[in-house]
Design a protein around this motif. Structure first.
Motif, PDB file in Angstrom:
ATOM      1  N   VAL A 170       0.785  -1.008   0.136  1.00 42.92           N
ATOM      2  CA  VAL A 170       0.224  -0.427   0.216  1.00 42.92           C
ATOM      3  C   VAL A 170       0.314   1.071   0.615  1.00 42.92           C
ATOM      4  O   VAL A 170       2.349   1.199   0.987  1.00 42.92           O
ATOM      5  CB  VAL A 170      -1.257  -0.228   1.340  1.00 42.92           C
ATOM      6  N   VAL A 171       0.601   2.831  -0.876  1.00 43.02           N
ATOM      7  CA  VAL A 171       1.014   3.625  -0.573  1.00 43.02           C
ATOM      8  C   VAL A 171       0.311   4.242  -0.146  1.00 43.02           C
ATOM      9  O   VAL A 171      -0.908   4.770  -0.833  1.00 43.02           O
ATOM     10  CB  VAL A 171       1.559   3.851  -2.340  1.00 43.02           C
ATOM     11  N   ILE A 172       1.079   4.731   0.954  1.00 45.74           N
ATOM     12  CA  ILE A 172      -0.012   6.365   0.997  1.00 45.74           C
ATOM     13  C   ILE A 172       0.750   7.797   1.066  1.00 45.74           C
ATOM     14  O   ILE A 172       1.895   7.644   1.087  1.00 45.74           O
ATOM     15  CB  ILE A 172      -0.075   6.632   2.448  1.00 45.74           C
ATOM     16  N   LYS A 173       0.000   8.684   0.239  1.00 49.71           N
ATOM     17  CA  LYS A 173       0.436   9.724   0.004  1.00 49.71           C
ATOM     18  C   LYS A 173      -0.183  11.351   0.962  1.00 49.71           C
ATOM     19  O   LYS A 173      -0.812  10.615   1.138  1.00 49.71           O
ATOM     20  CB  LYS A 173       0.475  10.492  -1.473  1.00 49.71           C
ATOM     21  N   THR A 174       0.785  11.822   1.589  1.00 45.65           N
ATOM     22  CA  THR A 174      -0.061  12.916   2.440  1.00 45.65           C
ATOM     23  C   THR A 174       0.162  14.363   1.494  1.00 45.65           C
ATOM     24  O   THR A 174       0.889  14.607   1.025  1.00 45.65           O
ATOM     25  CB  THR A 174       0.739  12.543   4.011  1.00 45.65           C
ATOM     26  N   LYS A 175      -0.358  14.982   2.297  1.00 46.49           N
ATOM     27  CA  LYS A 175      -0.435  16.323   2.114  1.00 46.49           C
ATOM     28  C   LYS A 175       0.643  17.416   2.673  1.00 46.49           C
ATOM     29  O   LYS A 175       1.481  17.990   1.585  1.00 46.49           O
ATOM     30  CB  LYS A 175      -2.304  16.699   2.162  1.00 46.49           C
ATOM     31  N   GLU A 176       1.326  16.823   3.278  1.00 44.29           N
ATOM     32  CA  GLU A 176       2.646  17.895   4.004  1.00 44.29           C
ATOM     33  C   GLU A 176       3.085  16.447   5.089  1.00 44.29           C
ATOM     34  O   GLU A 176       2.200  14.956   4.924  1.00 44.29           O
ATOM     35  CB  GLU A 176       1.748  19.164   4.439  1.00 44.29           C
TER      36      GLU A 176
END
Length: 513
Positions: free
Chosen positions: A154-160
């Motif tokens: 799983v790849v989690i991208k954050t805004k910051e």
């Protein structure tokens, strides 16, 4: 959790080592102990379970059961505080906004469906979706996207950058649910997780019975069956512990501590915890929205005397972030408002609030009732009229979240052990209407909390948390009643039981001898 919890620093300990010099014997077999003792355990709780979905609950009573049924990607070691993979196998951070999580293989939910990347994405997307109305959606508020790279990645991208990411993924409300089960049934009533236990029967308001998961990926639990029994009266619960009708109780009120300690065949423990209990103002209403009114109330409360009545089961503090939580700085103790009833009375009179009637909402558990009765008496002595409305726990949670009160009492267990996951869900304006029950909204405070979350530099994060903490202490949307002490009592035949400062525990390795 509104208790709750979240909260969130887990510093566990083996209970049987806390109050006895005798050494624990080796764990029994999965089918029973050497002595042939039945491998069943009954736990008595004074409040009823609200529901069994990690996505839709946020109270410590429900979490105690959920924690036996569901699992998270990461967990905290109860001794070292280190965050370790649980359902996750490992993770990479190719940049400060990307988390690549590799999952363990060949794990199944108790409905037989596979635990995989799709299940993680489904869970996190539902937790984040505003339409879901998840009480702890704030855990993943910084997340921009969750994508499936392959079956077990799983790849989690954050805004910051999100400094508390691993702590958030170790939080019980981020436990992974079965997508198949969630689509066809109400997980609040029929839970399906990957954990060591699964639901056998739930009679709401009376008892919950779990049985061990025969296909649990780490091996079967030693206990065959666990019953969560609702016993509203703590005196009755203690009597049942004494007579052997229950095996384990926790959250023991100070008024009963000496009694429990004198019971034969019963072990007890207490340890400084992460929970914080507070008086909260509904700052959306007059006169609670006025700082001078909040200050007057704070001056009217003799919190030192209140903590003294707890007889060692509470820690006095002015700080919202407690000593066991990341972000605490001792200098925060200089803030807050010390007991000064004369000043409180003067402020109320000068502002035209003398004789004002305010509505105090109180859950009908012993500790909250104690807070309510003491504060009601002290506020009336300085010139306020206080109407106390009491209600059972589940109803109280609904009413408080809707803001139907002037002042109330709540606690937060802080099961992530991170100050930003105390301040953000409870006092940031993003969470008004859910976990921010007081409706507090301060732009400067919001910015400081956001800065504490949007960094992976832990020293910087601690600085921002300290600044935010001191600002909120001065602004007084909360008046801290005490920082909690974790307590428990259990039969000396119980082995392998652990508890952490949030009050959470696992029954996976527990057995009777």
């Amino acid at each position: 959790m509104v208790f709750f919890m979240g909260i969130v620093l887990i510093l566990g300990m083996v209970l049987s080592a806390c109050s006895s010099s005798s050494s624990e014997k080796s764990s029994g077999t999965s089918e029973g102990s050497a002595s042939g003792a039945p491998q069943e355990l009954t736990y008595a709780m004074t409040s009823k379970i609200v529901g069994l979905s990690p996505i839709m609950t946020n109270d410590s009573v429900s979490t105690a059961a959920i924690n036996q049924i569901y699992e998270t990607l990461f967990t905290k070691d109860p001794k070292t505080l280190e965050i370790k993979p649980l359902l996750a196998a490992s993770y990479d951070t190719p940049d400060d906004k990307t988390w690549v999580i590799h999952l363990k293989k060949n794990i199944k939910f108790t409905d037989g469906t596979p635990f995989d990347a799709e299940a993680v994405k489904y869970t996190f997307d539902k937790l984040r979706d505003p339409k879901t109305g998840a009480p702890r959606a704030s855990l993943l508020a910084p997340v921009a996207s969750v994508t499936v790279k392959d079956k077990y990645t799983v790849v989690i991208k954050t805004k910051e950058p999100y400094g508390a990411m691993l702590a958030a993924l170790a939080h019980e409300n981020a436990a992974i649910v079965s997508p198949t089960a969630d689509k066809k049934q109400d997980l609040m009533k029929k839970p399906v997780g990957t954990g060591p236990f699964m639901l056998k029967e739930w009679v709401a308001g009376d008892h919950l019975t779990l049985v061990r998961n025969p296909s649990y990926w780490q091996g079967k639990a030693k206990l065959k069956q666990v019953t969560f029994k609702v016993v509203p009266d703590v005196n009755t619960a203690i009597s049942m512990l004494q007579t052997g009708q229950v095996d384990f109780i926790d959250g023991i009120p100070s008024s009963q501590w000496d009694r429990v300690n004198r019971l034969k065949g019963i072990k007890t423990m207490k340890k400084a915890g992460t929970a914080v209990a507070y008086l909260g103002f509904n700052v959306r209403r007059e006169p609670m929205k006025n700082l001078a009114f909040r200050q007057a109330v704070a001056y009217a409360i003799d919190r030192k005397a209140y903590v003294k009545q707890l007889e060692g089961l509470g820690i006095q503090s002015n700080s919202i972030i407690g000593p066991k939580v990341f972000g605490y700085d001792k200098s925060a103790e200089a803030g807050g408002y010390s007991y000064n009833p004369k000043k409180a009375k003067q402020m109320l009179k000068e502002n035209g609030w003398e004789g004002k009637t305010i509505e105090m909402l109180v859950a009908n558990t012993e500790n909250y009732m104690k807070m309510g009765q003491i504060v009601q008496d002290q506020l009336q002595k300085v010139g306020l009229k206080v109407k106390m409305d009491t209600m059972e726990w589940g109803t109280f949670l609904d009413v408080s979240r809707k803001g139907n009160f002037d002042i109330t009492f709540l606690s937060w267990s802080n099961s992530t052990a991170d100050g930003s996951e105390l301040l953000y869900p409870n006092l940031h304006s993003d969470n008004i209407g859910s976990s921010n029950v007081t409706g507090y909204n301060n732009a400067k405070f919001n910015k400081l909390v956001e800065e504490s979350r949007a960094s992976t530099d832990q020293n910087y994060r601690k600085q921002k948390l300290d600044e935010a903490n001191k600002l909120a202490i001065k602004d007084a949307p909360w008046v801290i009643m005490d920082h909690g002490v974790v307590t428990a009592a259990y039969k000396d035949s119980i082995k392998g039981l652990t508890i952490d400062p949030t009050g959470l525990w696992s029954l996976y390795k527990v057995y009777k001898e």
